[in-house]
Design a protein around this motif. Structure first.
Motif, PDB file in Angstrom:
ATOM      1  N   PRO A   1       0.808  -1.235   0.000  1.00 47.10           N
ATOM      2  CA  PRO A   1       0.000   0.000   0.000  1.00 47.10           C
ATOM      3  C   PRO A   1       0.839   1.282   0.000  1.00 47.10           C
ATOM      4  O   PRO A   1       0.312   2.363  -0.293  1.00 47.10           O
ATOM      5  CB  PRO A   1      -0.831  -0.103   1.280  1.00 47.10           C
TER       6      PRO A   1
ATOM      7  N   VAL B   1      -8.452   8.277 -12.639  1.00 48.36           N
ATOM      8  CA  VAL B   1      -8.194   7.147 -11.732  1.00 48.36           C
ATOM      9  C   VAL B   1      -7.002   7.503 -10.836  1.00 48.36           C
ATOM     10  O   VAL B   1      -7.037   7.296  -9.618  1.00 48.36           O
ATOM     11  CB  VAL B   1      -7.934   5.855 -12.528  1.00 48.36           C
TER      12      VAL B   1
ATOM     13  N   LEU C   1      -5.982  10.441  -9.964  1.00 47.07           N
ATOM     14  CA  LEU C   1      -6.287  11.470  -8.963  1.00 47.07           C
ATOM     15  C   LEU C   1      -7.126  10.900  -7.831  1.00 47.07           C
ATOM     16  O   LEU C   1      -7.029  11.365  -6.688  1.00 47.07           O
ATOM     17  CB  LEU C   1      -6.874  12.730  -9.597  1.00 47.07           C
ATOM     18  N   GLY C   2      -7.905   9.859  -8.113  1.00 46.14           N
ATOM     19  CA  GLY C   2      -8.631   9.160  -7.046  1.00 46.14           C
ATOM     20  C   GLY C   2      -7.655   8.486  -6.092  1.00 46.14           C
ATOM     21  O   GLY C   2      -7.813   8.568  -4.870  1.00 46.14           O
ATOM     22  N   ILE C   3      -6.636   7.839  -6.659  1.00 41.38           N
ATOM     23  CA  ILE C   3      -5.599   7.193  -5.826  1.00 41.38           C
ATOM     24  C   ILE C   3      -4.881   8.267  -5.011  1.00 41.38           C
ATOM     25  O   ILE C   3      -4.692   8.131  -3.794  1.00 41.38           O
ATOM     26  CB  ILE C   3      -4.607   6.407  -6.703  1.00 41.38           C
TER      27      ILE C   3
ATOM     28  N   LEU D   1      -5.911  11.201  -4.115  1.00 42.10           N
ATOM     29  CA  LEU D   1      -6.806  11.735  -3.079  1.00 42.10           C
ATOM     30  C   LEU D   1      -6.804  10.834  -1.851  1.00 42.10           C
ATOM     31  O   LEU D   1      -6.729  11.294  -0.713  1.00 42.10           O
ATOM     32  CB  LEU D   1      -8.243  11.818  -3.611  1.00 42.10           C
ATOM     33  N   ASP D   2      -6.883   9.517  -2.101  1.00 43.09           N
ATOM     34  CA  ASP D   2      -6.905   8.585  -0.972  1.00 43.09           C
ATOM     35  C   ASP D   2      -5.583   8.628  -0.211  1.00 43.09           C
ATOM     36  O   ASP D   2      -5.572   8.610   1.016  1.00 43.09           O
ATOM     37  CB  ASP D   2      -7.194   7.164  -1.458  1.00 43.09           C
ATOM     38  N   VAL D   3      -4.487   8.695  -0.954  1.00 43.58           N
ATOM     39  CA  VAL D   3      -3.166   8.761  -0.316  1.00 43.58           C
ATOM     40  C   VAL D   3      -3.093   9.984   0.602  1.00 43.58           C
ATOM     41  O   VAL D   3      -2.662   9.904   1.747  1.00 43.58           O
ATOM     42  CB  VAL D   3      -2.060   8.804  -1.395  1.00 43.58           C
TER      43      VAL D   3
ATOM     44  N   ARG E   1      -5.574  11.565   1.974  1.00 41.85           N
ATOM     45  CA  ARG E   1      -6.489  11.416   3.116  1.00 41.85           C
ATOM     46  C   ARG E   1      -5.944  10.435   4.144  1.00 41.85           C
ATOM     47  O   ARG E   1      -6.280  10.532   5.309  1.00 41.85           O
ATOM     48  CB  ARG E   1      -7.861  10.975   2.630  1.00 41.85           C
ATOM     49  N   GLN E   2      -5.126   9.496   3.677  1.00 41.87           N
ATOM     50  CA  GLN E   2      -4.501   8.561   4.627  1.00 41.87           C
ATOM     51  C   GLN E   2      -3.206   9.148   5.191  1.00 41.87           C
ATOM     52  O   GLN E   2      -2.476   8.473   5.898  1.00 41.87           O
ATOM     53  CB  GLN E   2      -4.190   7.230   3.924  1.00 41.87           C
TER      54      GLN E   2
ATOM     55  N   ALA F   1      -0.473   9.490   3.761  1.00 38.84           N
ATOM     56  CA  ALA F   1       0.654   8.663   3.305  1.00 38.84           C
ATOM     57  C   ALA F   1       1.474   9.476   2.300  1.00 38.84           C
ATOM     58  O   ALA F   1       1.094  10.598   1.944  1.00 38.84           O
ATOM     59  CB  ALA F   1       0.129   7.385   2.666  1.00 38.84           C
TER      60      ALA F   1
ATOM     61  N   ASN G   1       2.798   8.125  -0.772  1.00 39.97           N
ATOM     62  CA  ASN G   1       2.949   7.531  -2.116  1.00 39.97           C
ATOM     63  C   ASN G   1       2.775   8.621  -3.165  1.00 39.97           C
ATOM     64  O   ASN G   1       2.068   9.597  -2.944  1.00 39.97           O
ATOM     65  CB  ASN G   1       1.862   6.507  -2.449  1.00 39.97           C
TER      66      ASN G   1
ATOM     67  N   VAL H   1      -9.672  19.300 -11.569  1.00 36.27           N
ATOM     68  CA  VAL H   1      -9.994  18.730 -10.257  1.00 36.27           C
ATOM     69  C   VAL H   1      -8.720  18.496  -9.442  1.00 36.27           C
ATOM     70  O   VAL H   1      -8.677  18.788  -8.241  1.00 36.27           O
ATOM     71  CB  VAL H   1     -10.810  17.422 -10.419  1.00 36.27           C
TER      72      VAL H   1
ATOM     73  N   HIS I   1      -7.921  20.233  -5.829  1.00 39.25           N
ATOM     74  CA  HIS I   1      -7.672  19.451  -4.611  1.00 39.25           C
ATOM     75  C   HIS I   1      -6.190  19.472  -4.202  1.00 39.25           C
ATOM     76  O   HIS I   1      -5.782  18.692  -3.336  1.00 39.25           O
ATOM     77  CB  HIS I   1      -8.185  18.016  -4.789  1.00 39.25           C
TER      78      HIS I   1
END
Lengths: 301, 293
Positions: B67, B132, B134-136, B138-140, B142-143, B145, B147, B169, B173
């Motif tokens: 991850p 796709v 930018l979705g990854i 965004l999650d990084v 928010r976590q 992290a 990456n 977008v 962000h």
């Protein structure tokens, strides 16, 4: 501010699981208060439906379950290729919530009339298609559909209870509200309310009337359809969708697959968009009120 | 002896990467037969992918599911022979498997398939993977992290509106963990970009969307090294690297040829092209099996 039940349950589920991510393409009608309450679990990408779906796929690749919100037309049509390619091909657990589908777009006009959304979504391998009859059914199914690993398309509907529900929500199961010898009405979404009214009117004419709330168009409850076909001399499909690709088509596929035949009256929109107006007037004009449905069915009997 | 001797073959500081890129190009040429492949775009991004996987990305064959790895998404999917060649050379899967190209018994075909180790996501439809990615990203974020997400775009692909939606977008962000790299080989499928839908000034377009931008020579390992040494360029801004490249790079008889986008060569032609790759001299390639799509 008053929380809607949908929003309340979504917030509750998000607090219980850090996988859940709520997204929108600047359509906050269903989730007006949520961003202020759980901002860390909320993403608004602006009016970019395609990007929202791609981003939801990216989030799902990281182990999240995105539940995305947009008007049904812009979600299902504008972003369709993103849905089938980025969510459908890998079978990611993205939950697509489309607002004001079918007649619910009332006065907006044809640009906002999602009448082929179910046809398109049904065509994607592995996609689950859920059309709640009312708010009870929508919120009752939320925990299940979020937990389920498949992609889902949901026709958002928070209208008051169409009928008192007898069966708890189960994936791929219809709610059989009544069985009848003369005719069985099969429907989904808020039109269940009108179908139930039609049932009463037909019964007043001493007819034996069945009523099935299909709930999901995919997976379709084939057993419920086949049982209705055995019991009743006429089946009626009632839907706010084009006749092509919706329940009437799904029923036909089921009958062919099981080598059964039935007399079927399809009540749907045939090759045209509906006349825009306020919802009660639209139903009247298009012949979808309980009374108009009953008249159409009597003519066919 | 007072006379100084000068070594006639001063070893390039990037010799290792150059040798690797040469082997990747050999794989690409070998995939351009028995059904063929998109050779031009594959050759233009080979150096870029070799550099990223060897020097930049925090990922290895052992950490493809970690991850905390860096992600690379190939959005202009038809150049996947370059990615497959790079991954095979770096041990993500056996080189032998490249011979299974287009065989239904394996999963290696004209566009990326995430069933192959090291491939993060499938592509083929243009204008998808920036979203796709930018979705990854965004999650990084928010976590919390660290990456990084690299998305390789084609320049022709930048015709797609969804690319610019994604840029808007990502800028909004403040995704400074997202890097878009444009393989600027100046060709769409069969037409030069500037003749059809001009993209210039491309760097200014990205800047106007809130990105920090650098334009480099995508075949110079020195420039690639400098471009990716310190990311992001600006805190709070996504990074765009416009890598100026040559479509068909390494094969003089293919380079900048509009009719050599998708090719399907005969076995003797493949041998001619391998020789051409090593000699740097154009062969007398007169293929009758060229497929213009």
């Amino acid at each position: 501010m008053q929380l809607g039940r949908y929003e309340e349950i979504l917030i509750d589920l998000a607090r219980k699981s850090d996988r859940l991510m709520v997204m929108t393409a600047e359509n906050r009608a269903a989730i007006r208060n949520l961003p202020g309450i759980i901002p860390e679990r909320f993403i608004d990408v602006g009016i970019c439906e395609q990007t929202m779906i791609g981003a939801a796929a990216g989030l799902a690749l990281r182990g999240r379950t995105p539940i995305v919100h947009a008007l049904a037309t812009f979600l299902a049509f504008r972003a369709y290729e993103f849905i089938r390619t980025d969510v459908g091909i890998p079978g990611l657990p993205v939950k697509l919530v489309g607002a004001v589908a079918g007649f619910l777009s009332d006065g907006n006009g044809p640009t906002h009339q999602a009448l082929e959304d179910l046809s398109l979504m049904r065509g994607i391998p592995g996609m689950h298609v859920f059309c709640p009859a009312d708010e009870d059914e929508l919120v009752g199914a939320l925990p299940t559909l979020i937990e389920n690993p498949a992609p889902w398309y949901v026709r958002y509907n928070v209208l008051p209870a169409a009928v008192p529900h007898t069966a708890p929500f189960q994936v791929g199961k219809a709610e059989v509200l009544a069985q009848g010898k003369d005719v069985t009405l099969l429907t989904y979404g808020f039109l269940l309310r009108e179908a139930a009214k039609a049932k009463e009117l037909l019964e007043a004419q001493h007819l034996s009337v069945g009523l099935v709330n299909m709930r999901m168009l995919k997976p379709l409850d084939e057993a419920a359809v086949l049982a209705a076909a055995k019991q009743s001399s006429l089946l009626v499909t009632i839907e706010d969708h084009f006749q092509t690709g919706g329940l009437y088509s799904a029923l036909g596929e089921t009958m062919l697959k099981h080598r059964q035949s039935a007399r079927v009256l399809p009540i749907a929109l045939e090759e045209r968009w509906f006349k825009p107006g306020l919802l009660p007037d639209v139903l009247e004009h298009e012949g979808f009120t309980g009374a108009k449905l009953a008249q159409r069915i009597v003519r066919a009997l | 002896m007072t006379q100084q001797t000068v070594s006639p073959t001063a070893r390039s500081p990037h010799a290792e990467l150059e040798a690797l890129a040469l082997r990747v190009r050999e794989h690409i040429i070998r995939m351009a037969t028995k059904g063929g492949c998109f050779i031009g775009a594959s050759l233009s991004c080979a150096d870029l992918l070799v550099h990223l996987y060897s020097r930049v990305l925090r990922v290895s064959p052992e950490t493809v599911a970690d991850p905390n790895r860096d992600y690379l998404l190939l959005s202009k999917g038809h150049d996947v022979p370059a990615l497959y060649g790079t991954l095979a050379e770096l041990g993500y899967f056996p080189r032998e498997r490249l011979k299974e190209h287009l065989k239904t018994t394996d999963s290696i075909y004209w566009h990326p398939n995430r069933a192959i180790p090291g491939i993060e996501f499938h592509s083929g439809s243009l204008g998808h993977l920036l979203s796709v990615g930018l979705g990854i990203a965004l999650d990084v974020k928010r976590q919390q992290a660290d990456n990084r997400v690299f998305v390789v775009l084609g320049d022709g692909e930048c015709n797609e509106g969804s690319v610019w939606e994604g840029c808007l977008v990502a800028g909004a962000h403040k995704l400074d963990n997202l890097v878009a790299i444009v393989d600027r080989n100046e060709f769409q499928a069969n037409i030069r970009t500037e003749e059809l839908i001009p993209l210039e000034p491309l760097d200014a377009k990205f800047r106007a969307f809130g990105w920090a931008v650098k334009t480099i020579d995508g075949h110079s390992f020195a420039e690639l090294e400098e471009a990716f040494a310190h990311l992001p360029y600006e805190s709070g801004k996504p990074t765009a690297v416009i890598a100026r490249t040559v479509r068909g790079k390494g094969l003089p008889s293919i380079e900048r040829r509009a009719d050599r986008w998708f090719v399907n060569f005969t076995a003797p032609e493949v041998e001619m092209l391998l020789k051409e790759l090593h000699d740097g001299v154009a062969s007398q390639l007169t293929s009758e099996t060229l497929m213009v799509r």
